[in-house]
Design a protein around this motif. Structure first.
Motif, PDB file in Angstrom:
ATOM      1  N   GLU A  95       0.785  -1.332   0.135  1.00 20.89           N
ATOM      2  CA  GLU A  95      -0.094  -0.077   0.068  1.00 20.89           C
ATOM      3  C   GLU A  95       0.964   1.249  -0.090  1.00 20.89           C
ATOM      4  O   GLU A  95       0.469   1.982  -0.630  1.00 20.89           O
ATOM      5  CB  GLU A  95      -0.905  -0.239   1.086  1.00 20.89           C
ATOM      6  N   ALA A  96       1.822   1.273   0.730  1.00 16.46           N
ATOM      7  CA  ALA A  96       2.992   2.451   0.864  1.00 16.46           C
ATOM      8  C   ALA A  96       3.565   2.458  -0.565  1.00 16.46           C
ATOM      9  O   ALA A  96       3.724   3.834  -0.863  1.00 16.46           O
ATOM     10  CB  ALA A  96       3.785   2.169   1.684  1.00 16.46           C
ATOM     11  N   ALA A  97       4.105   1.509  -0.954  1.00 18.32           N
ATOM     12  CA  ALA A  97       4.689   1.529  -2.344  1.00 18.32           C
ATOM     13  C   ALA A  97       3.632   2.086  -3.618  1.00 18.32           C
ATOM     14  O   ALA A  97       4.096   2.943  -4.292  1.00 18.32           O
ATOM     15  CB  ALA A  97       4.907   0.210  -2.874  1.00 18.32           C
ATOM     16  N   SER A  98       1.999   2.087  -3.340  1.00 22.46           N
ATOM     17  CA  SER A  98       1.627   2.595  -4.398  1.00 22.46           C
ATOM     18  C   SER A  98       1.371   4.043  -4.273  1.00 22.46           C
ATOM     19  O   SER A  98       0.899   4.591  -5.089  1.00 22.46           O
ATOM     20  CB  SER A  98       0.209   1.840  -4.426  1.00 22.46           C
ATOM     21  N   ARG A  99       1.605   4.692  -3.103  1.00 18.31           N
ATOM     22  CA  ARG A  99       1.338   6.056  -2.878  1.00 18.31           C
ATOM     23  C   ARG A  99       2.220   6.922  -2.619  1.00 18.31           C
ATOM     24  O   ARG A  99       2.252   8.075  -2.140  1.00 18.31           O
ATOM     25  CB  ARG A  99       0.147   6.325  -1.818  1.00 18.31           C
ATOM     26  N   SER A 100       3.751   6.413  -2.590  1.00 21.57           N
ATOM     27  CA  SER A 100       4.699   7.205  -2.096  1.00 21.57           C
ATOM     28  C   SER A 100       6.060   6.893  -3.030  1.00 21.57           C
ATOM     29  O   SER A 100       6.175   6.029  -3.632  1.00 21.57           O
ATOM     30  CB  SER A 100       5.335   7.103  -0.668  1.00 21.57           C
ATOM     31  N   PRO A 101       7.032   7.802  -2.969  1.00 25.62           N
ATOM     32  CA  PRO A 101       8.179   7.832  -3.764  1.00 25.62           C
ATOM     33  C   PRO A 101       9.160   6.659  -2.969  1.00 25.62           C
ATOM     34  O   PRO A 101       8.752   6.083  -2.026  1.00 25.62           O
ATOM     35  CB  PRO A 101       8.882   9.090  -3.630  1.00 25.62           C
ATOM     36  N   TRP A 102      10.338   6.345  -3.838  1.00 26.60           N
ATOM     37  CA  TRP A 102      11.046   5.314  -3.130  1.00 26.60           C
ATOM     38  C   TRP A 102      11.500   5.421  -1.930  1.00 26.60           C
ATOM     39  O   TRP A 102      11.469   4.547  -0.990  1.00 26.60           O
ATOM     40  CB  TRP A 102      12.060   4.789  -4.213  1.00 26.60           C
ATOM     41  N   TYR A 103      11.864   6.642  -1.470  1.00 26.69           N
ATOM     42  CA  TYR A 103      12.494   6.752  -0.293  1.00 26.69           C
ATOM     43  C   TYR A 103      11.290   6.450   0.880  1.00 26.69           C
ATOM     44  O   TYR A 103      11.520   6.163   1.934  1.00 26.69           O
ATOM     45  CB  TYR A 103      13.243   8.217   0.266  1.00 26.69           C
ATOM     46  N   GLY A 104       9.820   7.022   0.646  1.00 29.34           N
ATOM     47  CA  GLY A 104       9.100   6.882   1.390  1.00 29.34           C
ATOM     48  C   GLY A 104       8.688   5.465   1.482  1.00 29.34           C
ATOM     49  O   GLY A 104       8.314   4.714   2.654  1.00 29.34           O
ATOM     50  N   GLN A 105       8.825   4.582   0.668  1.00 32.39           N
ATOM     51  CA  GLN A 105       8.580   3.151   0.673  1.00 32.39           C
ATOM     52  C   GLN A 105       9.704   2.368   1.455  1.00 32.39           C
ATOM     53  O   GLN A 105       9.333   1.655   2.116  1.00 32.39           O
ATOM     54  CB  GLN A 105       8.885   2.577  -0.791  1.00 32.39           C
ATOM     55  N   VAL A 106      10.979   3.067   1.555  1.00 33.34           N
ATOM     56  CA  VAL A 106      12.201   2.355   2.314  1.00 33.34           C
ATOM     57  C   VAL A 106      11.525   2.660   3.784  1.00 33.34           C
ATOM     58  O   VAL A 106      11.805   1.926   4.597  1.00 33.34           O
ATOM     59  CB  VAL A 106      13.346   3.016   2.040  1.00 33.34           C
ATOM     60  N   TRP A 107      10.999   3.790   4.059  1.00 39.16           N
ATOM     61  CA  TRP A 107      10.875   4.417   5.366  1.00 39.16           C
ATOM     62  C   TRP A 107       9.721   3.504   5.883  1.00 39.16           C
ATOM     63  O   TRP A 107       9.469   3.263   7.046  1.00 39.16           O
ATOM     64  CB  TRP A 107      10.702   5.728   5.568  1.00 39.16           C
ATOM     65  N   GLU A 108       8.708   3.321   4.942  1.00 40.24           N
ATOM     66  CA  GLU A 108       7.389   2.603   5.483  1.00 40.24           C
ATOM     67  C   GLU A 108       7.880   1.205   5.633  1.00 40.24           C
ATOM     68  O   GLU A 108       7.280   0.706   6.730  1.00 40.24           O
ATOM     69  CB  GLU A 108       6.378   2.604   4.262  1.00 40.24           C
ATOM     70  N   SER A 109       8.620   0.587   5.183  1.00 41.33           N
ATOM     71  CA  SER A 109       9.060  -0.856   5.268  1.00 41.33           C
ATOM     72  C   SER A 109       9.704  -1.154   6.582  1.00 41.33           C
ATOM     73  O   SER A 109       9.429  -1.941   7.373  1.00 41.33           O
ATOM     74  CB  SER A 109       9.971  -1.455   4.120  1.00 41.33           C
ATOM     75  N   VAL A 110      10.614   0.070   6.804  1.00 41.80           N
ATOM     76  CA  VAL A 110      11.320   0.181   8.146  1.00 41.80           C
ATOM     77  C   VAL A 110      10.279   0.236   9.326  1.00 41.80           C
ATOM     78  O   VAL A 110      10.208  -0.499  10.442  1.00 41.80           O
ATOM     79  CB  VAL A 110      12.215   1.337   8.226  1.00 41.80           C
ATOM     80  N   LYS A 111       9.399   0.927   9.250  1.00 43.48           N
ATOM     81  CA  LYS A 111       8.107   1.216  10.412  1.00 43.48           C
ATOM     82  C   LYS A 111       7.400  -0.215  10.217  1.00 43.48           C
ATOM     83  O   LYS A 111       7.259  -0.647  11.452  1.00 43.48           O
ATOM     84  CB  LYS A 111       7.113   2.332   9.974  1.00 43.48           C
TER      85      LYS A 111
END
Length: 112
Positions: free
Chosen positions: A86-102
Motif C-alpha cells: 500500500e505504501a509503495a503505491s502512494r509514495s516515492p522510493w524513499y517513502g517506501q523504504v521508510w514505510e518498510s522500516v516502520k
C-alpha cells in the motif's frame, strides 16, 4: 628406529590414497552430470520436445488456438492488505523504504 623412519612415509601414502579415492568419486559424479547434460542436449534437438517445452514453460500457442490459464484462488479467506505494498503505491522510493522500516519495527503486524 624403523617405525620412526617409515611412519611419515606411510602416513603420506595413506593420505594420498584417500585423496585419489575422493577425486575418483568426484570424476564419476562429473561424468554422470555430463551424461545427463548430453541426454538433455539430445532432447533439445528434437523438434517436438522443443515445441512441448515452449508450450509448458513459455505458454506459447499455435495460431488459432486459445490459451487458458487456471488460477486457483482461495476465496474462503480474503487477502490481507499488505502495508508495504500500500505504501509503495502512494509514495516515492524513499517513502517506501521508510514505510518498510516502520512495518518491520511494528510487532502487531504478523510476520510473513
Amino acid at each position: 628406529m624403523l617405525a620412526f623412519l617409515l611412519g611419515p612415509t606411510l602416513k603420506t601414502y595413506v593420505d594420498q590414497r584417500r585423496e585419489i579415492s575422493s577425486l575418483q568419486e568426484k570424476v564419476a559424479e562429473q561424468r554422470a552430470d555430463v551424461a545427463a547434460m548430453e541426454k538433455e542436449k539430445a532432447l533439445w534437438g528434437d523438434k517436438t520436445y522443443v515445441e512441448q517445452q515452449a508450450r509448458q514453460r513459455l505458454k506459447f500457442v499455435k495460431v488459432g488456438e486459445k490459451p487458458y490459464t487456471i488460477v486457483d484462488l482461495d476465496e474462503a479467506t480474503p487477502a490481507k492488505a499488505d502495508p508495504v505494498a500500500e505504501a509503495a503505491s502512494r509514495s516515492p522510493w524513499y517513502g517506501q523504504v521508510w514505510e518498510s522500516v516502520k512495518v518491520a519495527d511494528d510487532p502487531l503486524i504478523p510476520a510473513r
